[in-house]
Scaffold this motif. Structure first.
Motif, mmCIF file in Angstrom:
data_model
loop_
_atom_site.group_PDB
_atom_site.id
_atom_site.type_symbol
_atom_site.label_atom_id
_atom_site.label_comp_id
_atom_site.label_asym_id
_atom_site.label_seq_id
_atom_site.Cartn_x
_atom_site.Cartn_y
_atom_site.Cartn_z
ATOM 1 N N ARG A 23 1.182 -1.114 12.146
ATOM 2 C CA ARG A 23 2.004 -0.109 11.460
ATOM 3 C C ARG A 23 3.207 0.266 12.313
ATOM 4 N NH1 ARG A 23 -1.617 4.562 8.964
ATOM 5 N NH2 ARG A 23 0.138 4.706 7.540
ATOM 6 N N VAL A 26 5.719 -2.471 11.995
ATOM 7 C CA VAL A 26 6.393 -2.454 10.708
ATOM 8 C C VAL A 26 7.499 -1.407 10.722
ATOM 9 C CG1 VAL A 26 6.123 -1.812 8.285
ATOM 10 C CG2 VAL A 26 4.509 -3.384 9.345
ATOM 11 N N MET A 77 7.032 -9.759 7.775
ATOM 12 C CA MET A 77 6.980 -9.187 6.426
ATOM 13 C C MET A 77 6.501 -10.215 5.397
ATOM 14 S SD MET A 77 7.688 -6.260 7.352
ATOM 15 C CE MET A 77 7.650 -5.392 5.789
ATOM 16 N N ILE A 80 2.755 -10.118 5.193
ATOM 17 C CA ILE A 80 2.226 -9.012 4.371
ATOM 18 C C ILE A 80 2.347 -9.406 2.906
ATOM 19 C CG2 ILE A 80 2.363 -6.564 3.846
ATOM 20 C CD1 ILE A 80 4.013 -6.139 6.251
ATOM 21 N N GLN A 81 3.513 -9.917 2.592
ATOM 22 C CA GLN A 81 3.786 -10.351 1.220
ATOM 23 C C GLN A 81 2.708 -11.330 0.745
ATOM 24 O OE1 GLN A 81 7.967 -11.187 0.722
ATOM 25 N NE2 GLN A 81 7.522 -12.943 -0.580
ATOM 26 N N SER A 113 5.303 6.538 -4.134
ATOM 27 C CA SER A 113 6.034 7.058 -2.988
ATOM 28 C C SER A 113 6.700 5.934 -2.209
ATOM 29 C CB SER A 113 5.078 7.806 -2.077
ATOM 30 O OG SER A 113 4.043 6.933 -1.675
ATOM 31 N N CYS A 114 6.710 4.757 -2.822
ATOM 32 C CA CYS A 114 7.182 3.602 -2.074
ATOM 33 C C CYS A 114 8.387 2.950 -2.728
ATOM 34 C CB CYS A 114 6.053 2.570 -1.950
ATOM 35 S SG CYS A 114 6.508 1.098 -1.032
ATOM 36 N N CYS A 115 9.510 2.962 -2.021
ATOM 37 C CA CYS A 115 10.665 2.150 -2.413
ATOM 38 C C CYS A 115 11.280 2.553 -3.733
ATOM 39 C CB CYS A 115 10.291 0.669 -2.488
ATOM 40 S SG CYS A 115 10.140 -0.070 -0.887
ATOM 41 N N LEU B 87 -0.572 -0.606 2.271
ATOM 42 C CA LEU B 87 0.187 -1.631 2.992
ATOM 43 C C LEU B 87 1.676 -1.514 2.692
ATOM 44 C CD1 LEU B 87 -1.602 -5.099 2.938
ATOM 45 C CD2 LEU B 87 -0.807 -3.800 4.892
ATOM 46 N N LEU B 88 2.001 -1.305 1.441
ATOM 47 C CA LEU B 88 3.409 -1.266 1.052
ATOM 48 C C LEU B 88 4.093 -0.012 1.553
ATOM 49 C CD1 LEU B 88 3.295 -2.726 -2.548
ATOM 50 C CD2 LEU B 88 3.825 -3.866 -0.414
ATOM 51 N N ASN B 89 3.360 1.093 1.557
ATOM 52 C CA ASN B 89 3.942 2.323 2.098
ATOM 53 C C ASN B 89 4.293 2.126 3.558
ATOM 54 O OD1 ASN B 89 4.164 4.080 -0.001
ATOM 55 N ND2 ASN B 89 2.065 4.815 0.172
ATOM 56 N N ASP B 90 3.383 1.475 4.260
ATOM 57 C CA ASP B 90 3.688 1.121 5.633
ATOM 58 C C ASP B 90 4.960 0.318 5.705
ATOM 59 O OD1 ASP B 90 1.774 2.290 7.023
ATOM 60 O OD2 ASP B 90 0.669 0.500 7.545
ATOM 61 N N CYS B 91 4.994 -0.636 4.812
ATOM 62 C CA CYS B 91 6.040 -1.646 4.902
ATOM 63 C C CYS B 91 7.410 -1.052 4.703
ATOM 64 C CB CYS B 91 5.784 -2.751 3.897
ATOM 65 S SG CYS B 91 7.023 -2.996 2.655
ATOM 66 N N CYS B 92 7.524 -0.021 3.848
ATOM 67 C CA CYS B 92 8.862 0.474 3.587
ATOM 68 C C CYS B 92 9.050 1.907 4.049
ATOM 69 C CB CYS B 92 9.242 0.327 2.130
ATOM 70 S SG CYS B 92 8.134 1.155 1.014
ATOM 71 N N LYS B 95 12.334 2.394 5.679
ATOM 72 C CA LYS B 95 13.219 1.225 5.624
ATOM 73 C C LYS B 95 13.040 0.466 4.313
ATOM 74 C CE LYS B 95 13.566 0.864 10.532
ATOM 75 N NZ LYS B 95 14.298 0.136 11.571
ATOM 76 N N PRO B 96 13.492 1.035 3.225
ATOM 77 C CA PRO B 96 13.262 0.456 1.897
ATOM 78 C C PRO B 96 13.724 -0.997 1.791
ATOM 79 C CG PRO B 96 14.251 2.633 1.722
ATOM 80 C CD PRO B 96 14.283 2.268 3.164
ATOM 81 N N LEU B 98 13.318 -3.362 3.687
ATOM 82 C CA LEU B 98 12.273 -4.296 4.097
ATOM 83 C C LEU B 98 11.332 -4.590 2.946
ATOM 84 C CD1 LEU B 98 11.260 -2.983 7.626
ATOM 85 C CD2 LEU B 98 12.513 -5.068 7.065
ATOM 86 N N CYS B 99 11.229 -3.648 2.070
ATOM 87 C CA CYS B 99 10.237 -3.723 1.010
ATOM 88 C C CYS B 99 10.772 -4.472 -0.214
ATOM 89 C CB CYS B 99 9.814 -2.315 0.608
ATOM 90 S SG CYS B 99 8.165 -2.222 -0.041
ATOM 91 N N ALA B 100 12.069 -4.489 -0.368
ATOM 92 C CA ALA B 100 12.684 -5.044 -1.571
ATOM 93 C C ALA B 100 12.213 -6.465 -1.907
ATOM 94 C CB ALA B 100 14.201 -4.985 -1.449
ATOM 95 N N LEU B 102 9.528 -7.909 -1.285
ATOM 96 C CA LEU B 102 8.159 -7.850 -1.764
ATOM 97 C C LEU B 102 8.118 -7.520 -3.249
ATOM 98 C CD1 LEU B 102 5.999 -6.048 0.895
ATOM 99 C CD2 LEU B 102 5.234 -7.857 -0.606
#
Lengths: 116, 116
Positions: A23, A26, A77, A80-81, A113-115, B87-92, B95-96, B98-100, B102
């Motif tokens: 974490r 990340v 990343m 994770i994907q 809450s994500c992205c 996992l995704l909350n961690d990921c972004c 830093k959104p 990074l998540c895009a 995905l």
DNA sequence: TCCATATTTCGAGTATTCTCGAATTATGGA
DNA sequence: TCCATAATTCGAGAATACTCGAAATATGGA
């Protein structure tokens, strides 16, 4: 993603210190963090951390590069994907309707809450 | 999802027999499978399987209900959902960007084999 | 009640994992 | 070259996890 890879990734994340490391990496993003900085941040002895980092590396969840005297680790990343995809493929194998709620959530349909 | 819950889920999935059980239960869907049927399908002794099932249950990834003499286990899709979100909350986190990638993948943007 | 089936619990043996101190390797600078 | 720093590898001890046979529990039916 092959089963062994997923297995290694899950096993790697199923240990508290390694989950903390992952974490942290990340959050650190692409620039990553040196082993020593991780050790300081999490208050884990250098040699213990080193073995955890090697488990994470072998699982493919993190990668290392040398920068002078330091070795800098960063989260992968794409790994994770792949892991998420592996879980989701399982989830909707042959039964897409089971997967639908997951997708509506991931797409931000319920105050995610994500992205957003 | 709390850290301990995620930890338990990852640890549960990081063992080959348990990963096999979980995937089998996901495939089985809502009707689930009796312990004996799982035992037969995966060729694992009943008592060994029982301890694995209890680990999966404690992690929240599966649940059990009695049906006559059998105990029927089924995967908890909401738990997978929570784990993926974790996992995704961690990921972004913070830093959104990074998540895009995905999300574009999860939404079927690149020939995903899941739920299209 | 008595028996068979389905599953879990118990106890022990083996294997693996985690952590640590000490020693080792690799790098950069004086 | 010599020394300090950064990280890893080695070896051992303690703790956990995995598997199994045997025994126990729970249910349904005769």
């Amino acid at each position: 993603m092959e089963k062994d890879t997923a297995l290694a990734a899950f096993a790697a994340l199923g240990q508290e210190t390694r989950l903390d490391v992952f974490r942290l990496l990340v959050k650190a993003g692409q620039e990553g963090m040196a082993a020593g900085a991780i050790s300081d941040a999490l208050d884990v002895r250098a040699n213990t951390l080193s073995t955890h980092l090697s488990v994470l590396s072998r699982s493919g969840l993190v990668h290392a590069r040398r920068d002078g005297r330091s070795i800098v680790y960063h989260a992968d990343m794409a790994a994770i994907q792949s892991l998420v995809t592996y879980l989701l493929n399982d989830c909707c194998g042959g039964k897409p309707e089971l997967c639908a709620p997951l997708f509506s959530m991931l797409q931000g349909g319920s105050g995610s809450s994500c992205c957003d």
